[in-house]
Design a protein around this motif. Sequence first.
Motif, mmCIF file in Angstrom:
data_model
loop_
_atom_site.group_PDB
_atom_site.id
_atom_site.type_symbol
_atom_site.label_atom_id
_atom_site.label_comp_id
_atom_site.label_asym_id
_atom_site.label_seq_id
_atom_site.Cartn_x
_atom_site.Cartn_y
_atom_site.Cartn_z
ATOM 1 N N ILE A 150 71.304 23.791 -4.452
ATOM 2 C CA ILE A 150 69.933 23.445 -4.784
ATOM 3 C C ILE A 150 69.840 24.252 -6.207
ATOM 4 O O ILE A 150 70.358 25.300 -6.622
ATOM 5 N N MET A 151 69.295 23.529 -7.140
ATOM 6 C CA MET A 151 69.094 23.941 -8.570
ATOM 7 C C MET A 151 67.682 23.971 -9.056
ATOM 8 O O MET A 151 66.918 22.755 -8.950
ATOM 9 N N GLU A 170 78.225 17.595 -9.376
ATOM 10 C CA GLU A 170 78.375 16.412 -8.561
ATOM 11 C C GLU A 170 79.899 15.912 -8.642
ATOM 12 O O GLU A 170 80.400 15.266 -7.812
ATOM 13 N N ARG A 171 80.439 16.218 -10.092
ATOM 14 C CA ARG A 171 81.911 15.878 -10.125
ATOM 15 C C ARG A 171 82.902 16.346 -9.099
ATOM 16 O O ARG A 171 84.013 16.012 -8.850
ATOM 17 N N LEU A 172 82.361 17.539 -8.748
ATOM 18 C CA LEU A 172 83.175 18.582 -7.738
ATOM 19 C C LEU A 172 82.936 18.182 -6.308
ATOM 20 O O LEU A 172 83.399 19.013 -5.353
ATOM 21 N N GLY A 173 82.210 17.031 -6.101
ATOM 22 C CA GLY A 173 81.760 16.597 -4.804
ATOM 23 C C GLY A 173 80.555 17.329 -4.335
ATOM 24 O O GLY A 173 80.399 17.046 -2.965
ATOM 25 N N ALA A 174 79.838 18.080 -4.669
ATOM 26 C CA ALA A 174 78.729 18.769 -4.079
ATOM 27 C C ALA A 174 77.406 17.574 -4.170
ATOM 28 O O ALA A 174 77.258 16.881 -4.910
ATOM 29 N N ARG A 175 76.601 17.805 -3.138
ATOM 30 C CA ARG A 175 75.360 17.044 -3.383
ATOM 31 C C ARG A 175 74.494 17.833 -3.686
ATOM 32 O O ARG A 175 74.314 19.153 -3.347
ATOM 33 N N VAL A 176 73.662 17.768 -4.748
ATOM 34 C CA VAL A 176 72.646 18.469 -5.710
ATOM 35 C C VAL A 176 71.312 18.058 -5.400
ATOM 36 O O VAL A 176 71.124 16.876 -5.472
ATOM 37 N N HIS A 177 70.446 19.253 -5.030
ATOM 38 C CA HIS A 177 68.914 18.984 -5.024
ATOM 39 C C HIS A 177 68.328 19.663 -6.355
ATOM 40 O O HIS A 177 68.296 21.118 -6.040
ATOM 41 N N VAL A 178 67.619 18.825 -6.924
ATOM 42 C CA VAL A 178 67.022 19.614 -8.275
ATOM 43 C C VAL A 178 65.558 19.644 -7.816
ATOM 44 O O VAL A 178 65.053 18.640 -7.553
ATOM 45 N N LEU A 179 64.963 21.033 -7.868
ATOM 46 C CA LEU A 179 63.446 21.367 -7.402
ATOM 47 C C LEU A 179 62.832 20.559 -8.422
ATOM 48 O O LEU A 179 62.742 20.610 -9.569
ATOM 49 N N ASP A 180 61.574 20.078 -7.971
ATOM 50 C CA ASP A 180 60.511 19.427 -8.604
ATOM 51 C C ASP A 180 59.487 20.681 -8.907
ATOM 52 O O ASP A 180 58.791 21.371 -8.191
ATOM 53 N N THR A 181 59.684 21.195 -10.369
ATOM 54 C CA THR A 181 58.683 22.210 -10.575
ATOM 55 C C THR A 181 57.405 21.967 -11.064
ATOM 56 O O THR A 181 56.702 22.858 -11.383
ATOM 57 N N GLY A 185 55.109 23.620 -4.681
ATOM 58 C CA GLY A 185 56.154 24.436 -4.467
ATOM 59 C C GLY A 185 57.133 23.778 -3.443
ATOM 60 O O GLY A 185 56.534 23.216 -2.267
ATOM 61 N N THR A 186 58.552 23.992 -3.571
ATOM 62 C CA THR A 186 59.231 23.309 -2.519
ATOM 63 C C THR A 186 59.764 24.642 -1.692
ATOM 64 O O THR A 186 60.006 25.586 -2.127
ATOM 65 N N ASP A 187 59.949 24.334 -0.141
ATOM 66 C CA ASP A 187 60.280 25.258 0.651
ATOM 67 C C ASP A 187 61.867 25.240 0.721
ATOM 68 O O ASP A 187 62.558 24.430 1.311
ATOM 69 N N VAL A 188 62.504 26.134 0.118
ATOM 70 C CA VAL A 188 63.954 26.180 -0.295
ATOM 71 C C VAL A 188 64.694 26.387 0.984
ATOM 72 O O VAL A 188 65.614 26.212 1.379
ATOM 73 N N GLU A 189 63.919 27.530 2.004
ATOM 74 C CA GLU A 189 64.498 27.808 3.105
ATOM 75 C C GLU A 189 64.657 26.520 4.154
ATOM 76 O O GLU A 189 65.765 26.215 4.638
ATOM 77 N N GLY A 210 65.377 35.649 -6.483
ATOM 78 C CA GLY A 210 64.630 35.459 -5.096
ATOM 79 C C GLY A 210 64.922 34.340 -4.643
ATOM 80 O O GLY A 210 64.905 34.137 -3.220
ATOM 81 N N THR A 211 65.147 33.088 -5.376
ATOM 82 C CA THR A 211 65.637 31.830 -4.640
ATOM 83 C C THR A 211 67.060 31.966 -3.918
ATOM 84 O O THR A 211 67.305 31.723 -2.772
ATOM 85 N N GLN A 212 67.819 32.830 -4.863
ATOM 86 C CA GLN A 212 69.080 33.048 -4.065
ATOM 87 C C GLN A 212 68.959 33.725 -2.737
ATOM 88 O O GLN A 212 69.899 33.473 -1.848
#
Length: 454
Positions: A150-151, A170-181, A185-189, A210-212
């Motif tokens: 999550i970014m 993404e080049r390293l194979g991760a699926r990335v979700h970019v938060l819509d700021t 608000g997005t429930d990151v949990e 805090g997000t971490q």
Amino acid sequence: MPGRAASSRIGPEVVRVTGRRPSRGAARFLARCALVALAAVVAVLCLALVDVGALVFVAGIAGLVLSAVGLWWLLSLRGLPRLLGALLAVAAPVAVLVYYIWRGVWVWALLALALYGLALVCGRAAMRAHGKAYVVRGSAGRRPRQPFVIMNPRSGGGKVGRFGLVEKAERLGARVHVLDTEGGGTDVEELAREAAANGADLLGVAGGDGTQALVAGVAAEHGLPFLVISAGTRNHFAMDLGLDRTDPARCLDALTDGEELRVDLAMVNGRPFVNTVSFGAYADIVQQPEYRDAKAGTALALLPDLLGTEGRRLDAAAGEKLLTGQQAVLVTNNPYAAPDPLAAGLRPRLDRGKLGVIAVRVESAAQAADLAVRGERAQGVVFATVRGVEVTAPDDVIPVAVDGEALMLPTPVVCTVRRRALRVLVPRTRPGTVAPASPLNWRWITALALGRAR
């Protein structure tokens, strides 16, 4: 990092601490220089006492006390008394300086300060040379097959975009979700739980502490490794893990060449936190919507009410200690290297299974002066290391700042720590943790100079 390596078995794997090879000869030489400089300070002060008398020392202490009193009035009063406090806080040290110049003692004062500064520099250099810099090593990390990251694009002033974190992940194979700021608000949990349910074998965050913490809680709940990407503003958690805070892209190296550390995860009323929980004056201030844009103005506007007799007071049960009527309480996930986290900025360990507690109660100008003169030994400050803390107040709900996030939590607020509950995947090659800027222990420095320090 090259150098010595020491191992200790903790749980199922071996945790190794490696650091540069300590230079015992250099450390001993620096410790001796520190002691010589300190002795020179004493000699200069004695000569000044003979030359100009004891009044100059009394004037210096009086200036410090009056400046602290003025600062207290500035923070705790309004109107004309606040203005007088601001004038006193500035005028007292200026008056002492003018008096020193008039008496011709300023040369002695500058010489003593320069020598004391040299003693501090040599003492800290001796600590570093004795082998205080280190990297904590864990077990070999398995390369994740379905990492989910999550970014937050706004975190740290836009570090996600500036360092190209999405593209590299993404080049390293991760699926990335970019938060819509821009939207709601997005429930990151919930986002992290969905990713875990869909087969993610690693959860990561590029964002603030805090997000971490929220995603770390989900990772611990599912037994998944957690990836910290230092894309926040201060990145305290990343710093204590020894990660590179200048280039967050290097944190992604853990996906291909990583090792796993087991660290503690602290909880406040069931909510995870990785750094600190603040109660009292600071927590009240950060609740204000205008705080983000005008920190100093907001604090000055609120502090007279918060510090006055009508301000909120807290009671805290910290282990066997009962702290009553506190104005501020700070609870940390593992204690800091020095009592003041702002000065220390470092937790040498994150796996002790302990909470650090700092409580402050200053209700008068006299107590403010005591704090200015005696620092951490003042009666208005309490430090403790405990396994659990319970904070109570007359109110049913109180403001709390959790890893910098402003929240309202029901009382009593209970802080606990889950020892080594979080699996953190970190790059095998990383800067490591620097020597903590803890207060110098002159007894230890003396022992080092004599070749007797352990």
